[in-house]
Scaffold this motif. Structure first.
Motif, PDB file in Angstrom:
ATOM      1  N   ILE A  54       0.792  -1.122  -0.097  1.00  0.00           N
ATOM      2  CA  ILE A  54       0.063   0.046  -0.009  1.00  0.00           C
ATOM      3  C   ILE A  54       0.891   1.261   0.185  1.00  0.00           C
ATOM      4  CG2 ILE A  54      -1.471   1.338   1.093  1.00  0.00           C
ATOM      5  CD1 ILE A  54      -2.631  -1.485   2.312  1.00  0.00           C
ATOM      6  N   ILE A  55       1.904   1.150   0.828  1.00  0.00           N
ATOM      7  CA  ILE A  55       2.898   2.284   0.877  1.00  0.00           C
ATOM      8  C   ILE A  55       3.776   2.818  -0.494  1.00  0.00           C
ATOM      9  CG2 ILE A  55       5.050   3.149   1.925  1.00  0.00           C
ATOM     10  CD1 ILE A  55       4.160   1.761   4.664  1.00  0.00           C
ATOM     11  N   LYS A  61       2.335   7.161  -6.848  1.00  0.00           N
ATOM     12  CA  LYS A  61       1.734   8.020  -7.586  1.00  0.00           C
ATOM     13  C   LYS A  61       1.830   9.534  -7.041  1.00  0.00           C
ATOM     14  CE  LYS A  61      -2.162   4.838  -7.603  1.00  0.00           C
ATOM     15  NZ  LYS A  61      -1.796   4.473  -9.196  1.00  0.00           N
ATOM     16  N   SER A  62       2.639   9.669  -6.075  1.00  0.00           N
ATOM     17  CA  SER A  62       2.798  11.108  -5.452  1.00  0.00           C
ATOM     18  C   SER A  62       4.066  11.508  -5.132  1.00  0.00           C
ATOM     19  CB  SER A  62       1.976  11.293  -4.220  1.00  0.00           C
ATOM     20  OG  SER A  62       2.607  10.335  -3.206  1.00  0.00           O
ATOM     21  N   TYR A  63       5.209  10.651  -5.159  1.00  0.00           N
ATOM     22  CA  TYR A  63       6.563  10.927  -4.896  1.00  0.00           C
ATOM     23  C   TYR A  63       7.606  10.031  -5.654  1.00  0.00           C
ATOM     24  CZ  TYR A  63      10.505  11.384  -1.819  1.00  0.00           C
ATOM     25  OH  TYR A  63      12.092  11.542  -1.630  1.00  0.00           O
ATOM     26  N   LYS A  64       7.744   8.780  -5.464  1.00  0.00           N
ATOM     27  CA  LYS A  64       8.901   8.013  -6.181  1.00  0.00           C
ATOM     28  C   LYS A  64       8.380   6.553  -6.578  1.00  0.00           C
ATOM     29  CE  LYS A  64      13.146   6.715  -6.617  1.00  0.00           C
ATOM     30  NZ  LYS A  64      14.186   7.250  -7.575  1.00  0.00           N
ATOM     31  N   SER A  65       8.656   6.212  -7.738  1.00  0.00           N
ATOM     32  CA  SER A  65       8.232   4.991  -8.203  1.00  0.00           C
ATOM     33  C   SER A  65       9.504   4.232  -8.083  1.00  0.00           C
ATOM     34  CB  SER A  65       7.503   4.958  -9.652  1.00  0.00           C
ATOM     35  OG  SER A  65       7.054   3.919 -10.028  1.00  0.00           O
ATOM     36  N   VAL A 206      12.085   4.850   1.722  1.00  0.00           N
ATOM     37  CA  VAL A 206      11.555   5.591   0.441  1.00  0.00           C
ATOM     38  C   VAL A 206      11.903   7.247   0.595  1.00  0.00           C
ATOM     39  CG1 VAL A 206      10.116   5.830  -1.494  1.00  0.00           C
ATOM     40  CG2 VAL A 206      10.369   3.592  -0.472  1.00  0.00           C
ATOM     41  N   LEU A 207      11.294   7.883   1.645  1.00  0.00           N
ATOM     42  CA  LEU A 207      11.211   9.063   1.683  1.00  0.00           C
ATOM     43  C   LEU A 207      12.584   9.525   2.075  1.00  0.00           C
ATOM     44  CD1 LEU A 207       8.006   9.565   4.061  1.00  0.00           C
ATOM     45  CD2 LEU A 207       8.256  10.112   1.454  1.00  0.00           C
TER      46      LEU A 207
END
Length: 337
Positions: A54-55, A61-65, A206-207
């Protein structure tokens, strides 16, 4: 100290502390799982994968794929032979050592006796693998290029990504419920909570660094440094200087475990399960050599890759538990001592 260094250190420390809190670094927890006697590890693992899916979907979709993992094709048996063989070796090593490629570091930080010989076996495997990797693949496999568009389950099955994700979540939830019906020794932290903490460490990873969780590359990186120094001593100019990022992540995970145990003594649990040095070293070697053959381990394939619905990761994880539980059943039956 630069922000980048702090961020990468925090990334590893959060991962190490999450695994420590979840209790899945203990040899008895891992071996009892492979013996089908305790399902604490399975519940943590499945919850972490479900939360991570989910994360990573939201972040894509909003930050990093992140890119799904490619097949490990050795050219021996088929496109996924490296994932199958390597995954099985990881599982065998886990059953022998009561470790995973990542939890070895945490066991050393926790002063668990078997941790050091397992780590030494793993580091030796990293050295051997780096030197032999160019010869493991057939010429045909080296020429073959993987079709990245076919790396995910929904691409293979031609299904809608969102529907496939929902099916994956339902499968994980069903497996968690099923494993909850099996015996499990009480632990300080509920395994579902522990799994969610590991999932949150994926979010932080990821962040903070733009990378998913994965730690077995640290062993190969160690091997690369040894070969680099050997070539330098021989007077041969190495082509490239190895990186240090994976080793830094592993050391940071050890730091997270150490601090966790210092600040929260209730999690400073010892483990008296006896594992001989020879068994620990051999298991560590097989586990890490296998993880490099498969291109990932329980964290890289199991938590990150599988949550991205990577076909190679799902195959690798199935091989891990198949190999580990298969050996566990043989050992319990007395066929293997």
């Amino acid at each position: 100290m630069s922000y980048n260094l702090v961020a990468k250190t925090l990334r590893g420390a959060l991962f190490g502390s999450a695994l420590t809190a979840a209790g899945v670094y203990l040899p008895s927890v891992i071996i009892d799982q492979m013996y089908l006697q305790d399902f604490h590890m399975m519940k943590v693992f499945l919850t972490a994968s479900a939360a991570s899916a989910i994360i990573l979907t939201v972040l894509s979709k909003s930050y990093k794929s992140l890119k799904p993992r490619s097949p490990s094709n050795l050219g021996w048996l088929g496109s996924y032979d490296g994932n199958i063989i390597g995954g099985a070796l990881i599982g065998v090593g886990m059953t022998l050592t009561g470790s995973c490629p990542g939890t070895v570091y945490l066991q050393v930080a926790s002063a668990i006796a078997s941790g050091v010989p397992v780590l030494l076996g793993g580091l030796f495997a990293g050295f051997v693998y780096f030197g032999t990797a160019p010869y493991l693949k057939t010429a045909a496999a080296k020429r073959e290029k993987s079709d990245e568009s076919q790396n995910c389950v929904y691409s293979k099955l031609h299904t809608d990504p969102s529907t496939t994700l929902l099916a994956f979540e339902a499968l994980m939830m069903g497996a968690i419920v099923l494993s909850s019906q099996q015996p499990s020794a009480p632990y300080l932290l509920n395994p579902i909570v522990g799994g969610l903490l590991v999932g949150l460490s994926q979010l932080a990873s990821v962040l903070l660094s733009g990378q998913g969780l994965g730690i077995s590359g640290s062993y190969e990186e160690f091997g690369a440094w040894i070969w680099y120094f050997i070539d330098t001593i021989r007077g041969q100019q190495p082509k490239t200087r190895p990186s240090f990022g994976n080793i830094h992540f592993a050391l940071s995970a050890m730091l997270g475990t150490y601090l966790m145990r210092q600040q929260f003594p209730e999690f400073a649990i010892g483990d008296s399960m006896p594992i001989s040095n020879e068994r620990a070293f051999l298991g560590g070697f097989l586990m890490i050599f296998g993880s490099r053959m498969a291109g990932g381990c329980t964290s890289g394939h199991g938590i990150t890759g599988m949550s991205m619905l990577s076909v190679s990761s799902i195959i690798s994880v199935a091989a891990m538990f198949g190999g580990g539980m298969g050996l566990g059943l043989l050992m319990r039956s007395g066929l293997i001592g």
